[in-house]
Write a protein that holds these residues in place. Structure first.
Motif, PDB file in Angstrom:
ATOM      1  N   MET A   1     -21.708   6.519  24.442  1.00 29.13           N
ATOM      2  CA  MET A   1     -20.540   5.587  24.019  1.00 29.13           C
ATOM      3  C   MET A   1     -19.248   6.146  24.323  1.00 29.13           C
ATOM      4  O   MET A   1     -18.331   5.392  24.821  1.00 29.13           O
ATOM      5  N   GLU A   2     -19.142   7.493  24.096  1.00 36.08           N
ATOM      6  CA  GLU A   2     -17.719   7.901  24.444  1.00 36.08           C
ATOM      7  C   GLU A   2     -17.539   7.867  25.972  1.00 36.08           C
ATOM      8  O   GLU A   2     -16.186   7.924  26.321  1.00 36.08           O
ATOM      9  N   SER A   3     -18.564   8.101  26.785  1.00 36.29           N
ATOM     10  CA  SER A   3     -18.473   8.333  28.122  1.00 36.29           C
ATOM     11  C   SER A   3     -17.686   6.747  28.697  1.00 36.29           C
ATOM     12  O   SER A   3     -17.600   6.711  29.848  1.00 36.29           O
ATOM     13  N   ILE A   4     -17.985   5.718  27.955  1.00 36.69           N
ATOM     14  CA  ILE A   4     -17.304   4.489  28.344  1.00 36.69           C
ATOM     15  C   ILE A   4     -16.036   4.052  27.472  1.00 36.69           C
ATOM     16  O   ILE A   4     -15.850   2.947  27.723  1.00 36.69           O
ATOM     17  N   GLY A   5     -15.782   5.212  26.894  1.00 35.55           N
ATOM     18  CA  GLY A   5     -14.433   5.000  26.159  1.00 35.55           C
ATOM     19  C   GLY A   5     -14.334   4.400  24.557  1.00 35.55           C
ATOM     20  O   GLY A   5     -13.300   3.842  24.050  1.00 35.55           O
ATOM     21  N   ILE A   6     -15.574   4.372  24.094  1.00 35.74           N
ATOM     22  CA  ILE A   6     -15.692   4.071  22.663  1.00 35.74           C
ATOM     23  C   ILE A   6     -15.720   5.220  21.729  1.00 35.74           C
ATOM     24  O   ILE A   6     -16.449   6.256  21.807  1.00 35.74           O
ATOM     25  N   PRO A   7     -14.578   5.353  20.945  1.00 34.52           N
ATOM     26  CA  PRO A   7     -14.575   6.618  20.144  1.00 34.52           C
ATOM     27  C   PRO A   7     -15.443   6.593  18.966  1.00 34.52           C
ATOM     28  O   PRO A   7     -16.016   5.437  18.371  1.00 34.52           O
ATOM     29  N   THR A   8     -16.332   7.597  19.084  1.00 36.56           N
ATOM     30  CA  THR A   8     -17.417   7.914  18.132  1.00 36.56           C
ATOM     31  C   THR A   8     -17.498   9.031  17.518  1.00 36.56           C
ATOM     32  O   THR A   8     -17.098  10.048  17.945  1.00 36.56           O
ATOM     33  N   ARG A   9     -18.141   8.967  16.263  1.00 36.83           N
ATOM     34  CA  ARG A   9     -18.160  10.153  15.192  1.00 36.83           C
ATOM     35  C   ARG A   9     -19.756  10.156  14.836  1.00 36.83           C
ATOM     36  O   ARG A   9     -20.373   9.156  14.589  1.00 36.83           O
ATOM     37  N   VAL A  10     -20.430  11.411  14.807  1.00 34.69           N
ATOM     38  CA  VAL A  10     -21.615  11.518  14.323  1.00 34.69           C
ATOM     39  C   VAL A  10     -21.576  12.049  12.981  1.00 34.69           C
ATOM     40  O   VAL A  10     -21.078  13.136  12.730  1.00 34.69           O
ATOM     41  N   GLN A  11     -22.184  11.683  11.877  1.00 36.53           N
ATOM     42  CA  GLN A  11     -22.276  12.402  10.640  1.00 36.53           C
ATOM     43  C   GLN A  11     -23.663  12.365  10.030  1.00 36.53           C
ATOM     44  O   GLN A  11     -24.614  11.445  10.590  1.00 36.53           O
ATOM     45  N   THR A  12     -23.924  13.472   9.445  1.00 38.53           N
ATOM     46  CA  THR A  12     -25.271  13.751   9.162  1.00 38.53           C
ATOM     47  C   THR A  12     -25.357  14.683   7.732  1.00 38.53           C
ATOM     48  O   THR A  12     -24.235  15.101   7.241  1.00 38.53           O
ATOM     49  N   ALA A  13     -26.353  14.367   6.920  1.00 36.08           N
ATOM     50  CA  ALA A  13     -26.462  14.902   5.745  1.00 36.08           C
ATOM     51  C   ALA A  13     -26.918  16.377   5.563  1.00 36.08           C
ATOM     52  O   ALA A  13     -26.587  17.131   4.901  1.00 36.08           O
ATOM     53  N   PHE A  14     -27.454  16.712   6.832  1.00 37.36           N
ATOM     54  CA  PHE A  14     -27.831  18.271   7.113  1.00 37.36           C
ATOM     55  C   PHE A  14     -26.539  18.862   7.688  1.00 37.36           C
ATOM     56  O   PHE A  14     -25.854  18.457   8.667  1.00 37.36           O
ATOM     57  N   ARG A  15     -26.313  19.928   7.515  1.00 38.91           N
ATOM     58  CA  ARG A  15     -25.581  20.689   8.106  1.00 38.91           C
ATOM     59  C   ARG A  15     -25.791  21.164   9.471  1.00 38.91           C
ATOM     60  O   ARG A  15     -26.519  21.994   9.892  1.00 38.91           O
ATOM     61  N   MET A  16     -24.853  20.566  10.734  1.00 40.10           N
ATOM     62  CA  MET A  16     -25.140  20.908  12.039  1.00 40.10           C
ATOM     63  C   MET A  16     -24.015  20.824  12.577  1.00 40.10           C
ATOM     64  O   MET A  16     -23.540  19.984  13.734  1.00 40.10           O
ATOM     65  N   SER A  17     -22.988  21.819  12.125  1.00 48.45           N
ATOM     66  CA  SER A  17     -21.563  21.765  12.765  1.00 48.45           C
ATOM     67  C   SER A  17     -21.428  21.678  14.276  1.00 48.45           C
ATOM     68  O   SER A  17     -20.425  21.251  14.782  1.00 48.45           O
ATOM     69  N   GLU A  18     -22.126  22.253  14.708  1.00 48.74           N
ATOM     70  CA  GLU A  18     -22.243  22.191  16.292  1.00 48.74           C
ATOM     71  C   GLU A  18     -22.245  20.900  16.856  1.00 48.74           C
ATOM     72  O   GLU A  18     -21.784  20.631  18.042  1.00 48.74           O
ATOM     73  N   VAL A  19     -23.170  19.730  16.481  1.00 49.45           N
ATOM     74  CA  VAL A  19     -23.292  18.441  17.113  1.00 49.45           C
ATOM     75  C   VAL A  19     -22.899  17.452  15.898  1.00 49.45           C
ATOM     76  O   VAL A  19     -22.818  16.267  16.413  1.00 49.45           O
ATOM     77  N   ALA A  20     -22.362  17.679  14.753  1.00 52.41           N
ATOM     78  CA  ALA A  20     -22.078  16.419  13.954  1.00 52.41           C
ATOM     79  C   ALA A  20     -21.257  17.048  12.613  1.00 52.41           C
ATOM     80  O   ALA A  20     -21.308  18.188  12.490  1.00 52.41           O
ATOM     81  N   GLU A  21     -20.480  16.062  12.110  1.00 53.81           N
ATOM     82  CA  GLU A  21     -19.868  16.365  10.999  1.00 53.81           C
ATOM     83  C   GLU A  21     -20.437  16.039   9.850  1.00 53.81           C
ATOM     84  O   GLU A  21     -21.467  15.466   9.843  1.00 53.81           O
ATOM     85  N   PRO A  22     -20.316  16.515   8.751  1.00 58.76           N
ATOM     86  CA  PRO A  22     -20.923  16.466   7.357  1.00 58.76           C
ATOM     87  C   PRO A  22     -20.845  14.971   6.919  1.00 58.76           C
ATOM     88  O   PRO A  22     -19.757  14.162   7.164  1.00 58.76           O
ATOM     89  N   TYR A  23     -21.924  14.260   6.650  1.00 57.32           N
ATOM     90  CA  TYR A  23     -21.494  12.971   5.931  1.00 57.32           C
ATOM     91  C   TYR A  23     -20.709  13.023   4.693  1.00 57.32           C
ATOM     92  O   TYR A  23     -20.948  13.471   3.555  1.00 57.32           O
ATOM     93  N   ILE A  24     -19.681  12.262   4.678  1.00 60.21           N
ATOM     94  CA  ILE A  24     -18.793  12.221   3.630  1.00 60.21           C
ATOM     95  C   ILE A  24     -18.244  10.694   3.608  1.00 60.21           C
ATOM     96  O   ILE A  24     -17.849  10.377   4.718  1.00 60.21           O
ATOM     97  N   ARG A  25     -18.651   9.936   2.525  1.00 58.39           N
ATOM     98  CA  ARG A  25     -18.366   8.513   2.468  1.00 58.39           C
ATOM     99  C   ARG A  25     -16.857   8.260   3.052  1.00 58.39           C
ATOM    100  O   ARG A  25     -16.722   7.458   3.594  1.00 58.39           O
ATOM    101  N   ARG A  26     -15.932   8.879   2.329  1.00 59.65           N
ATOM    102  CA  ARG A  26     -14.638   8.670   2.615  1.00 59.65           C
ATOM    103  C   ARG A  26     -13.957   8.921   4.006  1.00 59.65           C
ATOM    104  O   ARG A  26     -13.329   8.101   4.502  1.00 59.65           O
ATOM    105  N   ARG A  27     -14.789   9.883   4.603  1.00 65.39           N
ATOM    106  CA  ARG A  27     -14.312  10.071   6.057  1.00 65.39           C
ATOM    107  C   ARG A  27     -15.018   9.204   6.793  1.00 65.39           C
ATOM    108  O   ARG A  27     -14.392   8.758   7.732  1.00 65.39           O
TER     109      ARG A  27
END
Length: 156
Positions: free
Chosen positions: A1-27
Motif C-alpha cells: 500500500m505504501e508503495s502506491i502512496g497510501i500511508p499505512t501502519r501495522v499494529q500487533t498484540a505481540f511485540r514485534m518492534s522491527e515490523v509493527a507497532e504495538p496495538y494501542i486503541r487510541r493510537r
C-alpha cells in the motif's frame, strides 16, 4: 500500500518492534483520523481466540463500519463449493442465518461480536483482481452479512 502512496501502519498484540507497532486503541484511532490505513496483525495475543474474533474485536474497539473478510472463495455458500458444484452463493445473510445454519464463515464468537455491535461483514475472494478495491469502496462483492447492499458499507 505504501508503495502506491497510501500511508499505512501495522499494529500487533505481540511485540514485534522491527515490523509493527504495538496495538494501542487510541493510537489506532489517531492513525485513522490522520487518514492512514491501519492493519491489525497477529490476532489478539490471547489463546483460544481466532483471527476472525480478533478482527471483530478490533473493529468494535475502533468503531469501524465493516469487517472485510478476504478468503479464497467468492463469498458464503450454502455448501462447500469445492466439493459441491451446485453450491449456491448467498448475496446477503443475516447474523441469525449464519448462526442457525451453522455456516462456517467465521467462528461464532466473531459473528456474535459483529451482531452485538452492528458491524456488517463482507466476505469476498481475495484472489480475484479488483475485489479488494470493490470491498473498500462498498461495491457489491461476495456476501454481505448483517446489512443491505443499498446502505453504505465502505470504510471512511
Amino acid at each position: 500500500m505504501e508503495s502506491i502512496g497510501i500511508p499505512t501502519r501495522v499494529q500487533t498484540a505481540f511485540r514485534m518492534s522491527e515490523v509493527a507497532e504495538p496495538y494501542i486503541r487510541r493510537r489506532a484511532v489517531r492513525h485513522l483520523e490522520k487518514g492512514r490505513v491501519v492493519i491489525f496483525a497477529a490476532g489478539t495475543g490471547n489463546p483460544f481466540f481466532t483471527t476472525d474474533t480478533a478482527a471483530a474485536l478490533r473493529c468494535a474497539e475502533i468503531n469501524a463500519e465493516v469487517v472485510l473478510k478476504a478468503t479464497n472463495v467468492d463469498g458464503v455458500y450454502d455448501d462447500d463449493p469445492r466439493r459441491n458444484p451446485n453450491a449456491r452463493l448467498h448475496d446477503t445473510l443475516t447474523y441469525h442465518e449464519v448462526t442457525s445454519k451453522d455456516l462456517s464463515v467465521m467462528d461464532m464468537t466473531a459473528i456474535t461480536l459483529c451482531q452485538e455491535n452492528n458491524i456488517p461483514v463482507v466476505v469476498f475472494n481475495l484472489t480475484k483482481p479488483g475485489n479488494i478495491s470493490k470491498a473498500i469502496k462498498g461495491e457489491r462483492v461476495g456476501t454481505l452479512i448483517g446489512g443491505t447492499w443499498n446502505s453504505t458499507v465502505a470504510m471512511t
